[in-house]
Design a protein around this motif. Structure first.
Motif, PDB file in Angstrom:
ATOM      1  N   GLY A   1       0.808  -1.213   0.000  1.00  0.00           N
ATOM      2  CA  GLY A   1       0.000   0.000   0.000  1.00  0.00           C
ATOM      3  C   GLY A   1       0.837   1.258   0.000  1.00  0.00           C
ATOM      4  O   GLY A   1       0.487   2.255  -0.653  1.00  0.00           O
ATOM      5  N   VAL A   2       1.951   1.248   0.721  1.00  0.00           N
ATOM      6  CA  VAL A   2       2.845   2.405   0.745  1.00  0.00           C
ATOM      7  C   VAL A   2       3.421   2.651  -0.645  1.00  0.00           C
ATOM      8  O   VAL A   2       3.460   3.788  -1.138  1.00  0.00           O
ATOM      9  N   LEU A   3       3.878   1.590  -1.312  1.00  0.00           N
ATOM     10  CA  LEU A   3       4.445   1.757  -2.650  1.00  0.00           C
ATOM     11  C   LEU A   3       3.377   2.195  -3.642  1.00  0.00           C
ATOM     12  O   LEU A   3       3.645   3.018  -4.533  1.00  0.00           O
ATOM     13  N   LEU A   4       2.158   1.708  -3.488  1.00  0.00           N
ATOM     14  CA  LEU A   4       1.081   2.105  -4.395  1.00  0.00           C
ATOM     15  C   LEU A   4       0.828   3.606  -4.289  1.00  0.00           C
ATOM     16  O   LEU A   4       0.720   4.310  -5.305  1.00  0.00           O
ATOM     17  N   ARG A   5       0.767   4.135  -3.076  1.00  0.00           N
ATOM     18  CA  ARG A   5       0.548   5.574  -2.897  1.00  0.00           C
ATOM     19  C   ARG A   5       1.744   6.382  -3.404  1.00  0.00           C
ATOM     20  O   ARG A   5       1.582   7.471  -3.966  1.00  0.00           O
ATOM     21  N   ARG A   6       2.931   5.845  -3.222  1.00  0.00           N
ATOM     22  CA  ARG A   6       4.128   6.530  -3.710  1.00  0.00           C
ATOM     23  C   ARG A   6       4.107   6.608  -5.237  1.00  0.00           C
ATOM     24  O   ARG A   6       4.478   7.613  -5.836  1.00  0.00           O
ATOM     25  N   LEU A   7       3.678   5.517  -5.874  1.00  0.00           N
ATOM     26  CA  LEU A   7       3.581   5.511  -7.336  1.00  0.00           C
ATOM     27  C   LEU A   7       2.606   6.580  -7.838  1.00  0.00           C
ATOM     28  O   LEU A   7       2.847   7.221  -8.863  1.00  0.00           O
ATOM     29  N   LEU A   8       1.492   6.744  -7.130  1.00  0.00           N
ATOM     30  CA  LEU A   8       0.507   7.737  -7.556  1.00  0.00           C
ATOM     31  C   LEU A   8       1.075   9.147  -7.445  1.00  0.00           C
ATOM     32  O   LEU A   8       0.732  10.028  -8.243  1.00  0.00           O
ATOM     33  N   ARG A   9       1.944   9.375  -6.446  1.00  0.00           N
ATOM     34  CA  ARG A   9       2.575  10.689  -6.300  1.00  0.00           C
ATOM     35  C   ARG A   9       3.721  10.880  -7.293  1.00  0.00           C
ATOM     36  O   ARG A   9       3.958  11.988  -7.778  1.00  0.00           O
ATOM     37  N   ASP A  10       4.453   9.811  -7.572  1.00  0.00           N
ATOM     38  CA  ASP A  10       5.645   9.893  -8.413  1.00  0.00           C
ATOM     39  C   ASP A  10       5.688   8.683  -9.341  1.00  0.00           C
ATOM     40  O   ASP A  10       6.366   7.692  -9.060  1.00  0.00           O
ATOM     41  N   PRO A  11       4.985   8.737 -10.469  1.00  0.00           N
ATOM     42  CA  PRO A  11       4.906   7.554 -11.352  1.00  0.00           C
ATOM     43  C   PRO A  11       6.248   7.101 -11.912  1.00  0.00           C
ATOM     44  O   PRO A  11       6.381   5.946 -12.314  1.00  0.00           O
ATOM     45  N   SER A  12       7.238   7.980 -11.943  1.00  0.00           N
ATOM     46  CA  SER A  12       8.533   7.575 -12.489  1.00  0.00           C
ATOM     47  C   SER A  12       9.446   6.963 -11.432  1.00  0.00           C
ATOM     48  O   SER A  12      10.520   6.462 -11.762  1.00  0.00           O
ATOM     49  N   LEU A  13       9.035   6.999 -10.162  1.00  0.00           N
ATOM     50  CA  LEU A  13       9.848   6.466  -9.059  1.00  0.00           C
ATOM     51  C   LEU A  13      11.274   7.011  -9.122  1.00  0.00           C
ATOM     52  O   LEU A  13      12.259   6.271  -9.172  1.00  0.00           O
ATOM     53  N   GLU A  14      11.362   8.317  -9.102  1.00  0.00           N
ATOM     54  CA  GLU A  14      12.659   8.986  -9.169  1.00  0.00           C
ATOM     55  C   GLU A  14      13.588   8.497  -8.060  1.00  0.00           C
ATOM     56  O   GLU A  14      13.200   8.429  -6.900  1.00  0.00           O
ATOM     57  N   GLY A  15      14.810   8.153  -8.426  1.00  0.00           N
ATOM     58  CA  GLY A  15      15.798   7.707  -7.447  1.00  0.00           C
ATOM     59  C   GLY A  15      15.724   6.236  -7.099  1.00  0.00           C
ATOM     60  O   GLY A  15      16.542   5.744  -6.318  1.00  0.00           O
ATOM     61  N   VAL A  16      14.753   5.513  -7.656  1.00  0.00           N
ATOM     62  CA  VAL A  16      14.600   4.079  -7.383  1.00  0.00           C
ATOM     63  C   VAL A  16      15.212   3.296  -8.531  1.00  0.00           C
ATOM     64  O   VAL A  16      14.885   3.526  -9.697  1.00  0.00           O
TER      65      VAL A  16
END
Length: 827
Positions: free
Chosen positions: A110-125
């Motif tokens: 769930g944490v990663l899902l919300r992070r994806l919605l905020r930052d779809p490119s996953l900057e720095g990952v």
């Protein structure tokens, strides 16, 4: 990074060490991998560090539960000699231990899902590792589809799916598309495992797991503890926290009894998963399913398995969804048992018999097929993929639940009619609770105060049961097991909305805002009628109140449900005024019809959904066609009545629908009621003026459903009567419209002499079945192969009937005899 590399090098004693080179190659060459490794082989210990050595940027690792996230982060930090939050960090809802130096971050899906919605490119990952994908959690399944899209924008992003038991080929194709992802497999390393069968009372009762079954589990644990090999530790699997607490309270062992579930403190979790220290007493760890695959509990040599799991289920008919206790899958039972044989010979005690084990479903049911999908659909809308259209998911979302739950989001104002997210929807999606409770928080803060709204939402989301008003008093005072988590969660939620004291509405109005259709009023028999129309029983702490705001209601059976089939698990008392105010969208004032004495009578009703607040008789002239239509839809077409002609026509049309299909109409009860205005509109309009439903004839309205292009063929394809050789025309008996069957011609045997074959109906598709009768009308034979009958069985029928009915013809040669409906004398 050197410490992570050293960890991989030092992990040679773990079975997964043999797979690190293959994983490294897959990540380097394809930037994709599917890892299949049983529990206890070290995949979570060695897999992420191996991936980290191949990528730039942070490695995000999902674990299905917060307990597993913390445990995995602490274990890797210990093995690398670092503090949690430095090289290895974690993030769960409400807690974060991460620094700029963190290379591996453990998170919940769930944490990663919300992070994806905020930052779809996953900057720095640099890489994402989805662990335990075999559990088929809703958020994990969504991440599989979303991350596949992210990799189209960022082909440098590494994606690894890891699992204890998985359809490796299926996931490899899903992730890799035309070129499947490499599969890295690690064989199970198991010591001998012996099985003990310990069946007991029926595990499931009216209110969940039966207490007598839990007592049996406790007795089995005591036996297993006495007979344990080599002084090893015990691991007990139960479906939920309540069951864990019941069993731990009934053990009475000279052992350290440790609970392991999501509500115990991080320190207690660490104590449960770490090995026993020298000189310590033996341990009995009583756990929920989280120790099944996502956590390794050291020192276990005996497993006691209750054979149950808690899974999401939905009851669309009554608007209920939530966790229910069911038999676990066979794959879950095997994984649990395997925990006893990771470090030496072990024993599993199964609290069921071999037949039950054999009947278990093979695999877990994906949550996407059984869970409430409102949160998932809101996330997908925020992503720009309404209803998951275009996403490659492990299992497609079910169409019916998608429609139902998208309707909820539309009511919330979160999506438009095409499923696209609205500005309000984005506000709700940014609130880390389910959409309904997000609405309760956002809209409730101005009404009841931000702190009050946050406290009720936190209590409901954390699973407090019974009277939530009393529960919050105990939570505030620190007397509730969830107090610590609740305070942190309530404070965090309160910060997400404007600080306001509210406008004086009682705090329990927050529950009504989340579930207005669950407002309930007590009925004369002591049960509760919900605004949705469902009847439910209430627990003792809530049962005395006239009105309730219901937070959770689920299916139940037996005395607990008071014959209603549902039971209220949590809620709070409210007043009628609060119910009217907070659920105002359900308030209606209208003239309704009710059927009594063969007539529709009119009442002016004020109602909150299905709950009638006031009712006053009014003249029938105030009824409209809609009110009469509602009566018929609720009571069925039986309130009008089927005349013999209408019933025969309906059966003939149903026959053609089954045998020919379109364009012949569907005349089942469900279809007719669904299209009521289309075919019965004028008659219902007349009945609204007279109130007399019995005066309606259904024959002509039924014919309106038949398209004009085929109407003239009705008598050819499905005639009402059939001419037989005697010259008679016999009425055909068509099967029931709902259930089907054969078309029968019941006719005296003598009328069919010379008839060689059964006539065919529906353009030659279906032969008529003949029921050949004696002169007294009793069946002698049933056949649709008349030629075979005349050539064979007829001779025996003739021998038996000639003496009994001598006045009627029984010719030796039925082929040449004249068919007749008369006796010999009359002929």
């Amino acid at each position: 990074m050197r410490k992570l590399a050293a960890l991989v090098d030092d992990g040679a004693s773990l079975p997964f060490a043999s797979a690190t080179a293959a994983l490294r190659d897959a990540v380097t060459q394809r930037r994709l991998a599917v890892v299949e490794a049983p529990p206890g082989t070290g995949k979570t210990t060695l897999g992420p560090p191996t991936v980290a050595g191949c990528v730039h940027g942070r490695v995000i690792v999902t674990q299905p539960r917060r307990v597993a996230v913390r445990a995995a982060a602490r274990r890797l930090a210990d093995l690398t000699g670092t503090r949690v939050g430095d090289l290895i960090g974690f993030t769960v809802r409400g807690e974060r231990a991460v620094t700029p130096q963190t290379k591996i971050e453990m998170v919940t899906p769930g944490v990663l899902l919300r992070r994806l919605l905020r930052d779809p490119s996953l900057e720095g990952v640099g890489a994402v590792v989805l662990d335990e994908v075999h559990e088929r959690g809703l958020d994990t399944d969504l991440l599989v589809g979303l991350l596949a899209e992210v990799r189209e924008m960022r082909p440098d992003l590494v994606l690894v799916a890891m699992s204890a038991t998985v359809d490796a080929a299926g996931f490899a194709s899903l992730l890799g598309g035309d070129t499947p992802a490499p599969v890295v497999s690690v064989p199970a390393v198991l010591f001998p495992l012996s099985e003990q069968w310990s069946p007991g009372p029926a595990p499931l009762g009216a209110r969940g797991v039966a207490p007598e079954f839990l007592d049996h589990v406790a007795a089995t644990v005591r036996t297993a503890f006495r007979e344990r090999p080599d002084d090893g530790d015990l691991l007990v699997f139960l479906p939920g926290v309540r069951e864990v607490r019941h069993v731990t309270g009934h053990l009475g062992l000279d052992a350290e009894v440790i609970e392991l579930h999501g509500q115990v403190s991080p320190r207690a979790q660490d104590r449960a998963v770490s090995g026993r220290r020298p000189g310590d007493r033996p341990r009995v760890i009583v756990s929920t399913a989280l120790a099944e695959s996502s956590l390794t509990v050291a020192g276990v040599r005996v497993v006691v398995d209750a054979g149950l799991s808690r899974e999401p289920r939905r009851d669309a008919g009554r608007g209920m969804s939530g966790l229910v206790t069911v038999r676990c899958s066979r794959s879950s039972a095997d994984q649990r048992a395997g925990r006893a044989a990771r470090q030496g010979a072990g024993t599993v005690w199964r609290c069921y018999d071999e037949r039950t084990y054999g009947a278990l479903r093979p695999d877990v049911t994906p949550e996407t097929q059984t869970a409430d999908l409102t949160g998932a659909l809101l996330a997908l809308a925020a992503w720009g993929a309404p209803r998951a259209e275009g996403l490659r998911l492990p299992t497609p979302l079910p169409a019916g639940p998608v429609r139902e739950d998208e309707a909820v989001l539309t009511w919330l104002g979160a999506v438009d009619e095409n499923g696209r997210i609205t500005a309000r929807g984005r506000r709700l999606a940014e609130t880390p609770v389910s959409p309904r409770w997000a609405r309760a928080l956002v809209d409730g803060a101005p009404l009841v105060g931000s702190r009050n709204a946050a406290e009720y939402v936190a209590a409901a989301e954390l699973g407090a049961d019974g009277d939530l008003t009393d529960a919050i008093v105990a939570l505030r005072a620190g007397r509730h097991p969830l107090s610590r988590q609740w305070r942190e969660e309530a404070s965090r939620l309160a910060r997400l909305v404007a600080d306001t004291p509210g406008h004086g509405e009682p705090p329990a109005a927050t529950i009504v805002l989340a579930y207005p259709e669950r407002v309930a009023r007590r009925t004369a028999d002591g049960a509760y009628l919900l605004a949705s129309g469902t009847r439910a029983a209430a627990p003792a702490e809530l049962a005395g109140h006239e009105w309730l705001a219901v937070a959770e209601v689920s299916r139940a059976a037996g005395n607990a449900a008071a014959g209603t089939g549902a039971i209220i698990r949590s809620g709070a008392p409210v007043t009628e005024a609060t119910a009217r105010s907070a659920a105002h969208e359900l308030l209606v004032e209208e003239v309704r019809g009710e059927f009594a004495g063969g007539r529709v009578r009119a009442r002016r009703v004020t109602a909150l959904g299905a709950i009638e607040l006031t009712s006053t008789p009014v003249p029938a002239a105030e009824l409209d066609a809609g009110a009469v239509t509602t009566v018929v839809k609720e009571r069925g077409l039986g309130v009008i009545g089927w005349s013999p002609d209408a019933e025969e026509l309906r059966r003939r049309l149903a026959f053609l629908r089954r045998e020919v299909g379109d364009p012949w109409p569907d005349v089942s009860d469900a279809s007719l009621l669904d299209r009521l205005e289309e075919w019965l509109g004028p008659e219902l309009a007349r009945a609204s003026r007279t109130g007399d439903l019995r005066a309606i004839s259904l024959t002509a309205p039924l014919r309106r459903l038949v398209p004009w292009q085929v109407a003239a063929r009705l008598d050819d394809l499905a005639p009402s009567r059939l001419a037989v050789p005697s010259g008679s025309t016999i009425r055909l008996s068509y099967p029931d419209a709902e259930h089907g069957g054969r078309v029968v011609c019941a006719v005296k045997l003598q009328e069919c002499f010379g008839l060689a074959s059964s006539p065919l109906l529906a353009d030659g598709r279906v032969p008529v079945q003949f029921q050949l009768l004696s002169p007294a009308g009793r069946p002698l034979a049933v056949t649709d192969d008349l030629a075979s009958f005349w050539s064979g069985p007829y001779a025996q029928v003739r021998a038996e009937m000639r003496g009994r009915y001598p006045k009627h013809p029984w010719p030796e040669d039925p082929w040449s005899a004249t068919a007749t409906a008369r006796t010999k004398r009359r002929s």
